[in-house]
Design an enzyme around this catalytic site. Sequence first.
Site, PDB file in Angstrom:
ATOM      1  CB  SER A  66       1.470  -2.209  -3.946  1.00  0.00           C
ATOM      2  OG  SER A  66       0.690  -1.945  -5.257  1.00  0.00           O
TER       3      SER A  66
ATOM      4  N   GLY B 219       1.217   5.959  -4.216  1.00  0.00           N
ATOM      5  CA  GLY B 219      -0.372   6.235  -5.180  1.00  0.00           C
ATOM      6  C   GLY B 219      -1.242   6.160  -4.036  1.00  0.00           C
ATOM      7  N   GLY B 220      -2.306   5.052  -4.063  1.00  0.00           N
ATOM      8  CA  GLY B 220      -3.490   4.904  -3.024  1.00  0.00           C
ATOM      9  C   GLY B 220      -3.114   4.912  -1.271  1.00  0.00           C
TER      10      GLY B 220
ATOM     11  N   GLY C  23      -0.187   0.267  -7.551  1.00  0.00           N
ATOM     12  CA  GLY C  23      -1.614   0.509  -7.579  1.00  0.00           C
ATOM     13  C   GLY C  23      -2.339  -1.523  -7.761  1.00  0.00           C
TER      14      GLY C  23
ATOM     15  CD  GLU D 247       5.734   5.546  -9.385  1.00  0.00           C
ATOM     16  OE1 GLU D 247       5.700   4.990  -7.605  1.00  0.00           O
ATOM     17  OE2 GLU D 247       5.568   5.640 -10.529  1.00  0.00           O
TER      18      GLU D 247
ATOM     19  CG  ASN E 151       0.919  10.050  -8.006  1.00  0.00           C
ATOM     20  OD1 ASN E 151      -0.032  10.777  -8.373  1.00  0.00           O
ATOM     21  ND2 ASN E 151       0.834   9.525  -9.154  1.00  0.00           N
ATOM     22  CD1 TRP E 152      -2.333  13.295  -2.445  1.00  0.00           C
ATOM     23  CD2 TRP E 152      -3.700  14.837  -2.235  1.00  0.00           C
ATOM     24  NE1 TRP E 152      -2.248  13.182  -1.545  1.00  0.00           N
ATOM     25  CE2 TRP E 152      -2.890  14.726  -1.379  1.00  0.00           C
ATOM     26  CE3 TRP E 152      -4.489  15.579  -2.780  1.00  0.00           C
ATOM     27  CZ2 TRP E 152      -3.052  14.634  -0.418  1.00  0.00           C
ATOM     28  CZ3 TRP E 152      -4.550  16.806  -2.029  1.00  0.00           C
ATOM     29  CH2 TRP E 152      -3.800  16.530  -0.706  1.00  0.00           C
ATOM     30  CE  LYS E 153      -1.308   6.564  -8.785  1.00  0.00           C
ATOM     31  NZ  LYS E 153      -1.243   5.729  -9.338  1.00  0.00           N
TER      32      LYS E 153
HETATM   33  C1  PEP Z   1       2.272   5.357  -7.840  1.00  0.00           C
HETATM   34  O1  PEP Z   1       0.973   5.736  -8.708  1.00  0.00           O
HETATM   35  O2  PEP Z   1       3.730   6.410  -8.318  1.00  0.00           O
HETATM   36  C2  PEP Z   1       1.906   4.542  -6.800  1.00  0.00           C
HETATM   37  C3  PEP Z   1       3.243   4.229  -6.645  1.00  0.00           C
HETATM   38  O3  PEP Z   1       0.888   4.291  -7.046  1.00  0.00           O
HETATM   39  P1  PEP Z   1       0.370   2.798  -5.939  1.00  0.00           P
HETATM   40  O4  PEP Z   1       1.429   3.380  -4.909  1.00  0.00           O
HETATM   41  O5  PEP Z   1      -1.138   2.915  -5.503  1.00  0.00           O
HETATM   42  O6  PEP Z   1       0.917   1.863  -6.457  1.00  0.00           O
END
Ligand code: PEP
Length: 252
Positions: free
Chosen positions: A214, A235-236, A174, A168, A10-12
């Site tokens: 994360s 995400g990140g 994040g 999640e 997920n590049w957000k």
């Molecule tokens: C997400 O936004 O779905 C996510 C899991 O973000 P991150 O990996 O940055 O915690």
Amino acid sequence: MSRKPLIAGNWKMNCDAASAVTLARDVLQRTSRLRNVDIAVMPPFPLIPAVLRVLDGSPIGVGGQDVSAELAGAYTGETSASMLTSLGCGYVLAGHSERREYHLESDELVRRKVGRALDAGLIPIACVGEKLAERDAGETFSRIERQVTVGLGGLTPAEMARVVIAYEPVWAIGTGRTASPAQAEEVHEYIRNLLTTMYGSEIASATRILYGGSVKPGNARELMSQKDVDGALVGGASLSGEDFAAIAESAG
Ligand code: PEP
């Protein structure tokens, strides 16, 4: 039942047209020899066509980060499921915690989005997860129960068979704070048991339940090795081709 893991990035709201192409090329090159894992990326809407051009003909799927609950019409700023399908997308996120938090998306709205995605031929990745205060208050399972029974209720068995769930925990997104493998497994198992009640054991045991929060190359392998963890929503770390590929490798 063996479930093929899915690693979704997920590049957000990151990248621009040029850096999205660079990142997509990097992911393609670094994951090309992985066979036992499905991979997908979710760029921001305007960057999807450029990413699709890079990934055309590859096994890497592309998806949207959100979808409208409406079919078409006067809904300024919305993107319909059929628009995503017409571009060549195969996936879409529904009910990501940032949508729930900043856009007040309810479980009922998520259910409508899942329905639109399925009707258009997309694979919805329905996101569920408790907030820290809910976990601390001992409400994790009741929160998840509502998100799953309302957000994914009343589907036909054939529809449910196409749904992916992402667990999640909001406190792990994040924040650099990951659920321990045991904490993740406990909720994943709970979700699978819930699905058994809702849709029967065959569908429950075939449904992929991803973990998100994360996920990094350093913690992915142990999380993925849990019995009911079938991949990750990243995400990140999905903004680094190297890290994303390393996570995919640990799943496949
Ligand atoms: C997400 O936004 O779905 C996510 C899991 O973000 P991150 O990996 O940055 O915690």
